[in-house]
Every structure is written in structure tokens, then in C-alpha cells.
Write a protein that holds these residues in place. Structure first.
Motif, PDB file in Angstrom:
ATOM      1  N   ARG A  44      66.469  53.607  40.581  1.00 32.74           N
ATOM      2  CA  ARG A  44      65.073  53.851  40.722  1.00 32.74           C
ATOM      3  C   ARG A  44      64.662  55.516  39.561  1.00 32.74           C
ATOM      4  O   ARG A  44      63.811  55.519  39.419  1.00 32.74           O
ATOM      5  N   GLU A  45      65.254  56.189  39.520  1.00 34.49           N
ATOM      6  CA  GLU A  45      65.208  56.925  38.202  1.00 34.49           C
ATOM      7  C   GLU A  45      64.446  56.490  37.091  1.00 34.49           C
ATOM      8  O   GLU A  45      63.515  56.268  36.753  1.00 34.49           O
ATOM      9  N   GLU A  46      65.128  55.075  36.534  1.00 31.72           N
ATOM     10  CA  GLU A  46      65.292  54.027  35.479  1.00 31.72           C
ATOM     11  C   GLU A  46      64.096  53.411  35.973  1.00 31.72           C
ATOM     12  O   GLU A  46      62.878  52.652  35.117  1.00 31.72           O
ATOM     13  N   VAL A  47      63.515  52.625  37.253  1.00 29.55           N
ATOM     14  CA  VAL A  47      62.567  51.948  37.364  1.00 29.55           C
ATOM     15  C   VAL A  47      60.957  53.463  36.964  1.00 29.55           C
ATOM     16  O   VAL A  47      59.709  52.920  36.774  1.00 29.55           O
ATOM     17  N   GLU A  48      61.269  54.608  37.868  1.00 27.74           N
ATOM     18  CA  GLU A  48      59.662  55.171  37.538  1.00 27.74           C
ATOM     19  C   GLU A  48      60.080  55.640  36.183  1.00 27.74           C
ATOM     20  O   GLU A  48      58.329  56.043  36.232  1.00 27.74           O
ATOM     21  N   VAL A  49      60.710  55.853  35.425  1.00 25.32           N
ATOM     22  CA  VAL A  49      60.895  56.418  33.627  1.00 25.32           C
ATOM     23  C   VAL A  49      60.177  54.834  33.137  1.00 25.32           C
ATOM     24  O   VAL A  49      59.092  55.302  32.435  1.00 25.32           O
ATOM     25  N   LEU A  50      60.412  54.329  33.843  1.00 25.30           N
ATOM     26  CA  LEU A  50      59.430  52.453  33.064  1.00 25.30           C
ATOM     27  C   LEU A  50      58.735  52.368  33.370  1.00 25.30           C
ATOM     28  O   LEU A  50      57.983  52.221  32.611  1.00 25.30           O
ATOM     29  N   LYS A  51      58.024  52.812  34.447  1.00 27.04           N
ATOM     30  CA  LYS A  51      56.752  52.620  35.687  1.00 27.04           C
ATOM     31  C   LYS A  51      55.857  53.982  34.448  1.00 27.04           C
ATOM     32  O   LYS A  51      54.311  53.532  34.094  1.00 27.04           O
ATOM     33  N   GLU A  52      56.007  55.138  34.289  1.00 27.55           N
ATOM     34  CA  GLU A  52      55.584  56.282  33.051  1.00 27.55           C
ATOM     35  C   GLU A  52      55.560  54.922  31.786  1.00 27.55           C
ATOM     36  O   GLU A  52      54.072  55.791  31.183  1.00 27.55           O
ATOM     37  N   GLN A  53      56.418  55.267  31.110  1.00 29.04           N
ATOM     38  CA  GLN A  53      56.319  53.960  29.953  1.00 29.04           C
ATOM     39  C   GLN A  53      55.079  52.881  29.730  1.00 29.04           C
ATOM     40  O   GLN A  53      54.088  52.736  29.131  1.00 29.04           O
ATOM     41  N   ILE A  54      55.402  51.829  31.490  1.00 25.26           N
ATOM     42  CA  ILE A  54      54.245  51.425  31.568  1.00 25.26           C
ATOM     43  C   ILE A  54      52.707  52.251  31.274  1.00 25.26           C
ATOM     44  O   ILE A  54      51.664  51.246  30.646  1.00 25.26           O
ATOM     45  N   LYS A  55      52.600  52.852  32.074  1.00 24.45           N
ATOM     46  CA  LYS A  55      51.511  53.643  32.276  1.00 24.45           C
ATOM     47  C   LYS A  55      50.922  54.186  30.805  1.00 24.45           C
ATOM     48  O   LYS A  55      50.005  54.072  29.905  1.00 24.45           O
ATOM     49  N   GLU A  56      51.680  54.540  30.216  1.00 31.85           N
ATOM     50  CA  GLU A  56      51.638  55.025  29.409  1.00 31.85           C
ATOM     51  C   GLU A  56      50.955  54.677  27.837  1.00 31.85           C
ATOM     52  O   GLU A  56      49.602  54.008  26.915  1.00 31.85           O
ATOM     53  N   LEU A  57      51.417  52.899  27.886  1.00 24.57           N
ATOM     54  CA  LEU A  57      51.170  51.836  26.925  1.00 24.57           C
ATOM     55  C   LEU A  57      49.918  51.513  27.055  1.00 24.57           C
ATOM     56  O   LEU A  57      49.132  50.859  26.823  1.00 24.57           O
ATOM     57  N   ILE A  58      49.879  50.807  28.500  1.00 24.14           N
ATOM     58  CA  ILE A  58      47.957  50.521  28.890  1.00 24.14           C
ATOM     59  C   ILE A  58      47.154  51.662  28.525  1.00 24.14           C
ATOM     60  O   ILE A  58      45.885  51.284  28.024  1.00 24.14           O
ATOM     61  N   GLU A  59      47.936  52.892  28.655  1.00 25.16           N
ATOM     62  CA  GLU A  59      46.048  53.907  28.316  1.00 25.16           C
ATOM     63  C   GLU A  59      46.137  53.791  26.254  1.00 25.16           C
ATOM     64  O   GLU A  59      45.200  53.648  26.509  1.00 25.16           O
ATOM     65  N   LYS A  60      46.995  53.976  26.189  1.00 23.02           N
ATOM     66  CA  LYS A  60      47.222  53.400  24.305  1.00 23.02           C
ATOM     67  C   LYS A  60      46.591  52.387  23.763  1.00 23.02           C
ATOM     68  O   LYS A  60      45.796  52.067  23.228  1.00 23.02           O
ATOM     69  N   ASN A  61      46.986  51.483  25.100  1.00 27.78           N
ATOM     70  CA  ASN A  61      46.006  49.714  24.372  1.00 27.78           C
ATOM     71  C   ASN A  61      44.837  49.576  24.905  1.00 27.78           C
ATOM     72  O   ASN A  61      44.353  49.716  24.054  1.00 27.78           O
ATOM     73  N   SER A  62      44.430  50.362  25.717  1.00 30.59           N
ATOM     74  CA  SER A  62      42.650  50.642  26.500  1.00 30.59           C
ATOM     75  C   SER A  62      42.546  51.407  25.314  1.00 30.59           C
ATOM     76  O   SER A  62      41.410  50.903  24.495  1.00 30.59           O
ATOM     77  N   GLN A  63      42.881  52.556  24.350  1.00 31.65           N
ATOM     78  CA  GLN A  63      41.731  53.343  23.811  1.00 31.65           C
ATOM     79  C   GLN A  63      42.035  52.582  22.495  1.00 31.65           C
ATOM     80  O   GLN A  63      41.568  52.490  21.605  1.00 31.65           O
ATOM     81  N   LEU A  64      43.173  51.614  22.005  1.00 31.05           N
ATOM     82  CA  LEU A  64      43.487  51.072  20.474  1.00 31.05           C
ATOM     83  C   LEU A  64      42.350  49.498  20.840  1.00 31.05           C
ATOM     84  O   LEU A  64      41.301  49.326  20.056  1.00 31.05           O
ATOM     85  N   GLU A  65      41.952  48.765  21.915  1.00 38.87           N
ATOM     86  CA  GLU A  65      40.793  47.991  22.174  1.00 38.87           C
ATOM     87  C   GLU A  65      39.651  48.800  21.948  1.00 38.87           C
ATOM     88  O   GLU A  65      38.537  47.904  21.737  1.00 38.87           O
ATOM     89  N   GLN A  66      39.652  49.803  22.833  1.00 37.76           N
ATOM     90  CA  GLN A  66      37.851  50.239  22.264  1.00 37.76           C
ATOM     91  C   GLN A  66      37.926  50.752  20.643  1.00 37.76           C
ATOM     92  O   GLN A  66      36.951  50.214  20.225  1.00 37.76           O
ATOM     93  N   GLU A  67      38.718  51.245  20.210  1.00 34.17           N
ATOM     94  CA  GLU A  67      38.417  51.262  18.629  1.00 34.17           C
ATOM     95  C   GLU A  67      38.197  49.883  18.001  1.00 34.17           C
ATOM     96  O   GLU A  67      37.619  50.171  17.096  1.00 34.17           O
TER      97      GLU A  67
END
Length: 117
Positions: A44-67
Motif C-alpha cells: 500500500r505504501e509503495e502504491v501511494e508513492v507510485l501514484k504520486e510519481q505518476i501524478k508528477e509525471l503527468i503534470e510535467k508531461n502536460s507542461q512539456l506539451e504546452q512548451e
């Protein structure tokens, strides 16, 4: 099949307190349940960490697509053609930096955007 004997678990805060609870050698379900609950807690702890990493990567991907979209709109047709040619040949964009017409994408856009901006 012989079950391996495991040492008692270290106290990590996730194991229930067993003091005063008699555990016979024949009772294997309690240690298995403890191992199972510990592993579930760790998963469960690992799943929470991975969910947070996925969220950060989605945000970064969105920023890079806009750029990327912005840079495409600001680049001249010649720059886009040259970039497409580099992608097709597989050469890195930095290899043509020695030419006078190619610079980093933000610089040509600011030079040629006088009347259109």
C-alpha cells in the motif's frame, strides 16, 4: 513440504503487539497472517508513492506539451523543416548548432517576432 523457520519480526510499528500471546509451534497461521499484513502494508505504501510519481509525471508531461506547442508556433517554417530533417536522419539537434541559422528555439523566435507579436 517443510515450512522454513523465520526469525521473529523486527518491531517496525506495523506489526501488532504479541506480548503475552502464546504461540505454539503447530500454529503457523498467526505468523503467516503477520507476514501477509506486513506485506500488504508495504505494498500500500509503495502504491501511494507510485501514484504520486505518476501524478508528477503527468503534470510535467502536460507542461512539456504546452512548451512544445508554443515553440512550434514561434519557430519559422525553415527551422521546423530542418528539425524534421534531423529527426528523420537521427542526428541530434545539437550537431547542427555550428551553423549560423540554427540556434536554440527560443532565440530565433524572439528575433523574428517583431511585427507579428
Amino acid at each position: 513440504m517443510v515450512q522454513p523457520s523465520y526469525p521473529p519480526p523486527a518491531r517496525c510499528g506495523c506489526w501488532p503487539q504479541l506480548e503475552g500471546t502464546p504461540v505454539s509451534r503447530g500454529d503457523r497461521s498467526l505468523p503467516r497472517d503477520l507476514v501477509k499484513s506486513h506485506l500488504m502494508y508495504a505494498v500500500r505504501e509503495e502504491v501511494e508513492v507510485l501514484k504520486e510519481q505518476i501524478k508528477e509525471l503527468i503534470e510535467k508531461n502536460s507542461q512539456l506539451e504546452q512548451e512544445n506547442t508554443l515553440l512550434k508556433t514561434l519557430a519559422s517554417p525553415e527551422q521546423l523543416a530542418q528539425f524534421q530533417a534531423q529527426l528523420q536522419t537521427g542526428s541530434p539537434p545539437s550537431s547542427s548548432q555550428s551553423q549560423g541559422t540554427t540556434q536554440q528555439p527560443a532565440q530565433p523566435a524572439s528575433q523574428g517576432s517583431g511585427p507579428s507579436a
